[in-house]
Design a protein around this motif. Structure first.
Motif, short mmCIF file in Angstrom:
data_model
loop_
_atom_site.label_atom_id
_atom_site.label_comp_id
_atom_site.label_asym_id
_atom_site.label_seq_id
_atom_site.Cartn_x
_atom_site.Cartn_y
_atom_site.Cartn_z
N LEU A 166 0.86 -1.17 0.00
CA LEU A 166 0.00 0.00 0.00
C LEU A 166 0.90 1.22 0.00
O LEU A 166 1.67 1.44 0.93
N TRP A 167 0.81 1.99 -1.09
CA TRP A 167 1.63 3.18 -1.29
C TRP A 167 0.77 4.42 -1.11
O TRP A 167 -0.32 4.51 -1.66
N LEU A 168 1.27 5.37 -0.36
CA LEU A 168 0.62 6.65 -0.12
C LEU A 168 1.33 7.72 -0.93
O LEU A 168 2.56 7.82 -0.90
N THR A 169 0.56 8.52 -1.67
CA THR A 169 1.10 9.67 -2.39
C THR A 169 0.35 10.92 -1.93
O THR A 169 -0.61 10.82 -1.17
N SER A 170 0.73 12.04 -2.42
CA SER A 170 0.05 13.28 -2.05
C SER A 170 -1.35 13.35 -2.64
O SER A 170 -2.20 14.09 -2.16
N THR A 171 -1.62 12.54 -3.68
CA THR A 171 -2.92 12.59 -4.36
C THR A 171 -3.76 11.34 -4.20
O THR A 171 -4.91 11.32 -4.64
N GLY A 172 -3.22 10.29 -3.58
CA GLY A 172 -4.02 9.08 -3.44
C GLY A 172 -3.26 7.89 -2.89
O GLY A 172 -2.18 8.03 -2.30
N LEU A 173 -3.85 6.73 -3.11
CA LEU A 173 -3.31 5.45 -2.64
C LEU A 173 -3.18 4.50 -3.81
O LEU A 173 -3.98 4.53 -4.75
N MET A 174 -2.17 3.63 -3.74
CA MET A 174 -2.01 2.55 -4.71
C MET A 174 -1.84 1.25 -3.94
O MET A 174 -1.06 1.20 -2.99
N ARG A 175 -2.54 0.22 -4.37
CA ARG A 175 -2.38 -1.10 -3.77
C ARG A 175 -1.91 -2.05 -4.87
O ARG A 175 -2.52 -2.15 -5.93
N ARG A 176 -0.76 -2.72 -4.64
CA ARG A 176 -0.19 -3.65 -5.61
C ARG A 176 -0.06 -5.03 -4.96
O ARG A 176 0.63 -5.19 -3.96
#
Length: 138
Positions: A23-33
Protein backbone atom coordinates in the motif's frame (compact mmCIF):
# COMPACT_ATOMS: atom_id res chain seq x y z
CA UNK A 1 9.73 14.33 -7.76
CA UNK A 2 6.28 13.20 -6.63
CA UNK A 3 7.03 10.73 -3.82
CA UNK A 4 5.14 7.55 -2.96
CA UNK A 5 5.68 5.98 0.46
CA UNK A 6 5.09 2.26 1.18
CA UNK A 7 3.13 2.18 4.46
CA UNK A 8 2.54 -1.61 4.54
CA UNK A 9 3.19 -4.76 2.55
CA UNK A 10 0.35 -6.65 4.29
CA UNK A 11 -2.57 -4.89 2.60
CA UNK A 12 -5.52 -7.03 1.54
CA UNK A 13 -8.80 -5.97 -0.03
CA UNK A 14 -11.05 -7.80 2.42
CA UNK A 15 -11.29 -10.85 4.64
CA UNK A 16 -11.52 -13.22 1.64
CA UNK A 17 -8.38 -11.81 -0.02
CA UNK A 18 -5.50 -13.85 1.37
CA UNK A 19 -2.74 -12.28 -0.73
CA UNK A 20 -0.86 -9.37 0.77
CA UNK A 21 -0.08 -6.30 -1.26
CA UNK A 22 1.91 -3.13 -0.97
CA UNK A 23 0.00 0.00 0.00
CA UNK A 24 1.63 3.18 -1.29
CA UNK A 25 0.62 6.65 -0.12
CA UNK A 26 1.10 9.67 -2.39
CA UNK A 27 0.05 13.28 -2.05
CA UNK A 28 -2.92 12.59 -4.36
CA UNK A 29 -4.02 9.08 -3.44
CA UNK A 30 -3.31 5.45 -2.64
CA UNK A 31 -2.01 2.55 -4.71
CA UNK A 32 -2.38 -1.10 -3.77
CA UNK A 33 -0.19 -3.65 -5.61
CA UNK A 34 -0.77 -7.38 -5.01
CA UNK A 35 2.17 -9.53 -3.95
CA UNK A 36 2.79 -13.26 -4.34
CA UNK A 37 1.65 -16.07 -2.03
CA UNK A 38 5.31 -16.62 -1.10
CA UNK A 39 5.67 -12.98 0.00
CA UNK A 40 2.41 -13.23 1.95
CA UNK A 41 3.62 -16.32 3.81
CA UNK A 42 7.00 -14.73 4.52
CA UNK A 43 5.34 -11.77 6.25
CA UNK A 44 3.91 -13.89 9.04
CA UNK A 45 2.32 -11.53 11.57
CA UNK A 46 4.54 -8.62 10.56
CA UNK A 47 5.77 -6.02 10.63
CA UNK A 48 6.20 -5.95 6.85
CA UNK A 49 7.91 -2.55 6.51
CA UNK A 50 10.70 -0.89 8.47
CA UNK A 51 11.41 2.71 9.42
CA UNK A 52 12.29 4.78 7.54
CA UNK A 53 9.54 3.79 5.11
CA UNK A 54 10.56 2.97 1.55
CA UNK A 55 10.01 5.83 -0.89
CA UNK A 56 9.80 5.84 -4.67
CA UNK A 57 9.10 8.32 -7.41
CA UNK A 58 5.45 7.96 -8.48
CA UNK A 59 6.68 8.15 -12.08
CA UNK A 60 8.24 4.69 -11.52
CA UNK A 61 4.73 3.19 -11.37
CA UNK A 62 2.80 2.37 -14.53
CA UNK A 63 -0.70 2.89 -13.11
CA UNK A 64 -2.56 1.47 -16.14
CA UNK A 65 -0.41 -1.67 -16.06
CA UNK A 66 -0.82 -1.94 -12.29
CA UNK A 67 -4.62 -1.98 -12.64
CA UNK A 68 -4.49 -4.48 -15.51
CA UNK A 69 -2.23 -6.93 -13.64
CA UNK A 70 -4.83 -8.06 -11.10
CA UNK A 71 -8.40 -7.12 -10.08
CA UNK A 72 -7.34 -6.47 -6.46
CA UNK A 73 -4.78 -3.84 -7.48
CA UNK A 74 -6.10 -0.35 -6.87
CA UNK A 75 -5.37 3.26 -7.71
CA UNK A 76 -7.52 5.52 -5.53
CA UNK A 77 -7.52 9.29 -6.00
CA UNK A 78 -8.32 11.31 -2.88
CA UNK A 79 -10.37 13.69 -5.01
CA UNK A 80 -12.76 10.79 -5.78
CA UNK A 81 -13.36 9.85 -2.11
CA UNK A 82 -16.78 10.81 -0.73
CA UNK A 83 -16.35 9.16 2.69
CA UNK A 84 -13.50 7.35 4.44
CA UNK A 85 -13.48 5.41 7.69
CA UNK A 86 -10.17 4.50 9.31
CA UNK A 87 -10.69 1.57 11.68
CA UNK A 88 -8.53 0.09 14.45
CA UNK A 89 -8.83 -3.63 14.98
CA UNK A 90 -7.26 -6.30 17.15
CA UNK A 91 -5.31 -8.15 14.44
CA UNK A 92 -5.89 -5.83 11.47
CA UNK A 93 -6.52 -2.14 10.95
CA UNK A 94 -8.46 -0.96 7.94
CA UNK A 95 -9.69 1.77 5.69
CA UNK A 96 -13.17 1.73 4.17
CA UNK A 97 -13.77 4.09 1.29
CA UNK A 98 -16.92 5.17 -0.51
CA UNK A 99 -16.21 6.94 -3.76
CA UNK A 100 -18.24 9.78 -5.29
CA UNK A 101 -19.43 7.36 -8.01
CA UNK A 102 -20.74 4.91 -5.38
CA UNK A 103 -17.95 2.31 -5.62
CA UNK A 104 -16.57 0.99 -2.34
CA UNK A 105 -13.09 -0.17 -1.35
CA UNK A 106 -11.89 -1.97 1.76
CA UNK A 107 -8.21 -2.12 2.64
CA UNK A 108 -6.90 -4.12 5.61
CA UNK A 109 -3.37 -4.51 7.00
CA UNK A 110 -1.56 -6.04 9.96
CA UNK A 111 -1.56 -3.96 13.15
CA UNK A 112 2.23 -4.22 13.48
CA UNK A 113 2.70 -2.03 10.41
CA UNK A 114 2.70 1.79 10.78
CA UNK A 115 0.01 2.32 8.13
CA UNK A 116 -2.70 3.37 10.60
CA UNK A 117 -0.61 6.13 12.15
CA UNK A 118 0.74 7.37 8.80
CA UNK A 119 -2.68 7.32 7.12
CA UNK A 120 -4.40 8.91 10.11
CA UNK A 121 -2.24 12.00 9.77
CA UNK A 122 -2.13 12.11 5.97
CA UNK A 123 -5.85 11.46 5.43
CA UNK A 124 -6.91 13.99 8.07
CA UNK A 125 -4.94 16.66 6.23
CA UNK A 126 -6.13 15.58 2.78
CA UNK A 127 -9.73 14.47 3.32
CA UNK A 128 -10.73 16.70 6.24
CA UNK A 129 -14.42 16.13 7.14
CA UNK A 130 -14.65 13.15 4.78
CA UNK A 131 -12.47 11.10 7.17
CA UNK A 132 -13.94 9.35 10.22
CA UNK A 133 -12.19 7.11 12.74
CA UNK A 134 -13.55 4.23 14.80
CA UNK A 135 -12.31 1.64 17.26
CA UNK A 136 -12.12 -2.14 17.02
CA UNK A 137 -14.30 -3.80 14.44
CA UNK A 138 -12.71 -3.86 11.03
Amino acid sequence: MNVAECVTRSCTTGWLDWFHGELWLTSTGLMRRRLSLEATRAHGLGPTVAEPLERADIAAFDLDRLLAEHPTNKVIAFSDVAHARLVRGVTAHGLRLRMVDGRRHKLLWLTRDPAYQVLSTALAATLGQRLHRSGAGV
